[in-house]
Design an enzyme around this catalytic site. Structure first.
Site, mmCIF file in Angstrom:
data_model
loop_
_atom_site.group_PDB
_atom_site.id
_atom_site.type_symbol
_atom_site.label_atom_id
_atom_site.label_comp_id
_atom_site.label_asym_id
_atom_site.label_seq_id
_atom_site.Cartn_x
_atom_site.Cartn_y
_atom_site.Cartn_z
ATOM 1 N N SER A 42 0.790 -1.216 0.069
ATOM 2 C CA SER A 42 -0.239 -0.080 0.127
ATOM 3 C C SER A 42 1.000 1.193 0.011
ATOM 4 O O SER A 42 1.027 1.764 1.126
ATOM 5 C CB SER A 42 -0.902 0.203 1.010
ATOM 6 N N HIS A 155 -2.979 -6.511 2.714
ATOM 7 C CA HIS A 155 -2.096 -7.332 3.204
ATOM 8 C C HIS A 155 -2.721 -8.896 3.545
ATOM 9 O O HIS A 155 -2.007 -9.847 3.898
ATOM 10 C CB HIS A 155 -1.583 -6.965 4.433
ATOM 11 N N GLU A 164 -4.370 -3.008 9.271
ATOM 12 C CA GLU A 164 -3.803 -3.554 10.491
ATOM 13 C C GLU A 164 -4.266 -3.154 11.723
ATOM 14 O O GLU A 164 -4.788 -2.105 12.102
ATOM 15 C CB GLU A 164 -2.259 -3.036 10.393
ATOM 16 N N GLU A 205 2.340 -9.499 7.063
ATOM 17 C CA GLU A 205 3.086 -9.142 8.107
ATOM 18 C C GLU A 205 2.874 -9.920 9.366
ATOM 19 O O GLU A 205 3.380 -9.567 10.458
ATOM 20 C CB GLU A 205 2.668 -7.601 8.410
ATOM 21 N N ASP A 242 -3.939 0.919 11.570
ATOM 22 C CA ASP A 242 -3.382 1.387 10.319
ATOM 23 C C ASP A 242 -4.591 1.121 9.500
ATOM 24 O O ASP A 242 -4.654 0.159 9.105
ATOM 25 C CB ASP A 242 -2.060 0.800 9.834
ATOM 26 N N GLU A 284 -3.507 5.439 12.495
ATOM 27 C CA GLU A 284 -2.523 5.586 11.122
ATOM 28 C C GLU A 284 -3.198 5.828 10.082
ATOM 29 O O GLU A 284 -4.303 5.043 9.612
ATOM 30 C CB GLU A 284 -1.578 4.528 11.062
ATOM 31 N N ASP A 314 1.354 8.196 7.357
ATOM 32 C CA ASP A 314 2.192 7.266 6.781
ATOM 33 C C ASP A 314 2.357 7.669 5.213
ATOM 34 O O ASP A 314 3.260 8.490 4.927
ATOM 35 C CB ASP A 314 1.967 5.865 6.746
ATOM 36 N N LYS A 339 9.658 5.167 6.927
ATOM 37 C CA LYS A 339 10.019 4.067 6.253
ATOM 38 C C LYS A 339 11.257 4.806 5.198
ATOM 39 O O LYS A 339 10.831 5.556 4.380
ATOM 40 C CB LYS A 339 8.865 3.692 5.307
ATOM 41 N N HIS A 367 8.736 -1.117 9.141
ATOM 42 C CA HIS A 367 9.247 -2.292 8.108
ATOM 43 C C HIS A 367 8.244 -1.832 6.813
ATOM 44 O O HIS A 367 7.426 -0.952 7.053
ATOM 45 C CB HIS A 367 9.003 -3.700 8.512
ATOM 46 N N LYS A 390 7.210 -0.450 14.245
ATOM 47 C CA LYS A 390 6.366 -1.172 13.873
ATOM 48 C C LYS A 390 6.891 -2.285 12.784
ATOM 49 O O LYS A 390 7.412 -1.894 11.794
ATOM 50 C CB LYS A 390 5.397 -0.296 13.090
HETATM 51 P P1 PGA Z 1 3.190 -1.568 3.014
HETATM 52 O O1 PGA Z 1 2.330 -1.370 4.525
HETATM 53 O O2 PGA Z 1 4.482 -1.680 3.549
HETATM 54 O O3 PGA Z 1 2.360 -2.370 2.308
HETATM 55 O O4 PGA Z 1 2.947 -0.081 2.696
HETATM 56 C C1 PGA Z 1 2.810 -0.818 5.957
HETATM 57 C C2 PGA Z 1 1.870 0.258 6.243
HETATM 58 O O5 PGA Z 1 0.994 0.721 5.369
HETATM 59 O O6 PGA Z 1 2.295 0.750 7.184
HETATM 60 ZN ZN ZN Z 2 0.829 2.528 7.016
#
Ligand code: PGA
Ligand code: ZN
Length: 422
Positions: A42, A155, A164, A205, A242, A284, A314, A339, A367, A390
């Site tokens: 995503s 996911h 999440e 995840e 999330d 999130e 994010d 990230k 991650h 996370k």
């Molecule tokens: P992604 O998901 O690594 O698929 O972007 C993690 C997140 O959205 O925090």
């Molecule tokens: Zn996210």
């Protein structure tokens, strides 16, 4: 000063079996280290560019051979003989060599693999731990884990809308206690799911990915597991979400609650009811990456009702200084997800974290859903005294590897090391 003598990229595979890049850097003092970059499902529009060979059908357009070539030719030539301890200069040269805003020419994946490998080999050469090399503070704390124990959205192949459902063990006084609490809750959750004949197979995840009716049912299962594990919900262990709402957004409306798209006023109401009903302490990406107004309105509402909720950007911030600055100005959130592959170099990542901390934003090191055995982010979380990390559930080796690395760091830092404040 040790100098770079060889930079070698290669194509390897991430935890989803999708190609990614690994780069190894060798120094003239004989030391070497490598880094594997992660990849998201995503992803936000404003993330730095991940270069894939779209036209090469050998790997269904997913190979990273161009990216590997860029490392082995242009980048390698440019940074040979560089002083390995000058990370800023190495990163700046990579940024300049690429020459585009989103690192489109060489690929952020190529650049980041070199940037991380450079940090790692510098630490090896100095014979110190990576978190110590990366840190400019004398005292380091350990982050609270945000464990993603039920996976939905992009996911998992279930019908859960929120991506999440995480737990955060607020009661923990040490990192090992934090992991123990999560372990106990996860085991109870597995038992509960089994007893209801729900699938306990896991998503990308490492969280369970059962077919549940709706978001509320997932939350209630987790609350029951926390309770059955002997902890107080909300006090000892809280729930963090999330939403990844970019994935649930169409023409100004959101389908977070169910498959019906609602306007942002209704969506704000939905979140407010959810946090009033359940011990949720963090949300999130409740809104999409361009919907700044809804972010600010929600933040204002939370403050006016004196709710202590972490609102995390994010896809909104994409680890980008300019976007974070805009968010600070518009009071859009109070925390940022970090990230490194959203921005592409470690120097830029550290700058964003500094900016966040200066403005009293929490930083959560993260991650990606496609990850690997590389544990760099565990060291990054300690080096930057980030309050949280996370990195999935306590399952799947690529997720657990980060927790295991943090347990080692905790041991190395000794008895007096504290948890970060949340
Ligand atoms: P992604 O998901 O690594 O698929 O972007 C993690 C997140 O959205 O925090
Ligand atoms: Zn996210």
């Amino acid at each position: 000063m040790p100098k770079i003598i060889n930079v070698n990229g290669r194509q390897v595979f991430d935890s989803r079996g999708i190609p990614t890049i690994e780069t190894e850097i060798h120094l003239d003092d004989g030391h070497y280290a490598s880094a594997i970059v992660p990849s998201g499902a995503s992803t936000g529009t404003y993330e730095a560019h991940e270069l894939r060979d779209k036209e090469n059908k050998d790997f269904l357009g997913k190979s990273v051979l161009k990216s590997v070539k860029n490392v082995n030719t242009e980048i390698s030539k440019e940074i040979k003989n560089f002083d390995i301890f000058d990370q800023k200069k190495i990163d700046q040269v990579l940024i300049d060599l690429d020459g585009t805003k989103q690192k489109k020419r060489l690929g952020a994946n190529s650049i980041l693999s070199v940037s991380i490998a450079a940090c790692k080999v510098a630490a090896v050469s100095k014979n110190i731990s990576l978190y110590k090399y990366l840190s400019n503070s004398k005292k380091n704390s350990l982050p609270y884990p945000l464990m993603n124990i039920i996976n939905g959205g992009a996911h998992a192949n279930n019908t859960l809308r929120i991506q999440e459902f995480m737990i955060r063990p607020d009661k923990a006084k040490s990192f090992s206690e934090a992991v123990k609490i999560c372990f106990l809750v996860i085991q109870k959750l597995k038992f509960l799911m089994n007893s209801k004949n729900l699938s306990t197979t896991v998503g990308d995840e490492g969280g369970f990915a059962p077919s549940l009716k709706n978001n509320e049912q997932a939350i209630e299962f987790i609350l029951e597991a926390i309770d059955k594990a002997g902890f107080k919900t909300g006090k000892d262990v809280c729930i963090c979400l999330d939403v990844a709402s970019n994935e649930l957004f169409k023409e100004g409306k959101y389908a977070v609650n169910n498959s019906n798209f609602e306007n942002s006023k209704k969506t704000i109401e939905y979140y407010f009811n959810l946090i009033s009903k359940y011990p949720i302490k963090s949300i999130e990406d409740p809104f999409s990456e361009n919907d700044w107004i809804s972010w600010s309105e929600f933040n204002k509402l939370i403050k006016s009702k004196k709710k202590n909720i972490q609102i995390v950007g994010d896809d909104l911030f994409v680890t980008n200084k300019e976007r974070l600055s805009k968010g600070i100005k518009e009071k859009a959130a109070n925390a940022i997800l970090i990230k490194p592959n959203q921005i592409g170099t470690i120097s830029e990542t550290l700058e964003v974290i500094n900016l966040a901390h200066k403005n009293k934003y929490n930083s959560i090191i993260s991650h990606r859903s496609g990850d690997s055995e590389d544990t760099f982010i565990a060291d990054l979380s300690v080096a930057t005294n980030s309050s949280q990390i996370k990195t999935g559930s306590l399952s799947r080796s690529e997720r657990v590897a980060k927790y295991n690395r943090l347990l080692k760091i905790e041991e190395e830092l000794g008895k007096n090391v504290k948890m970060a404040s949340i």
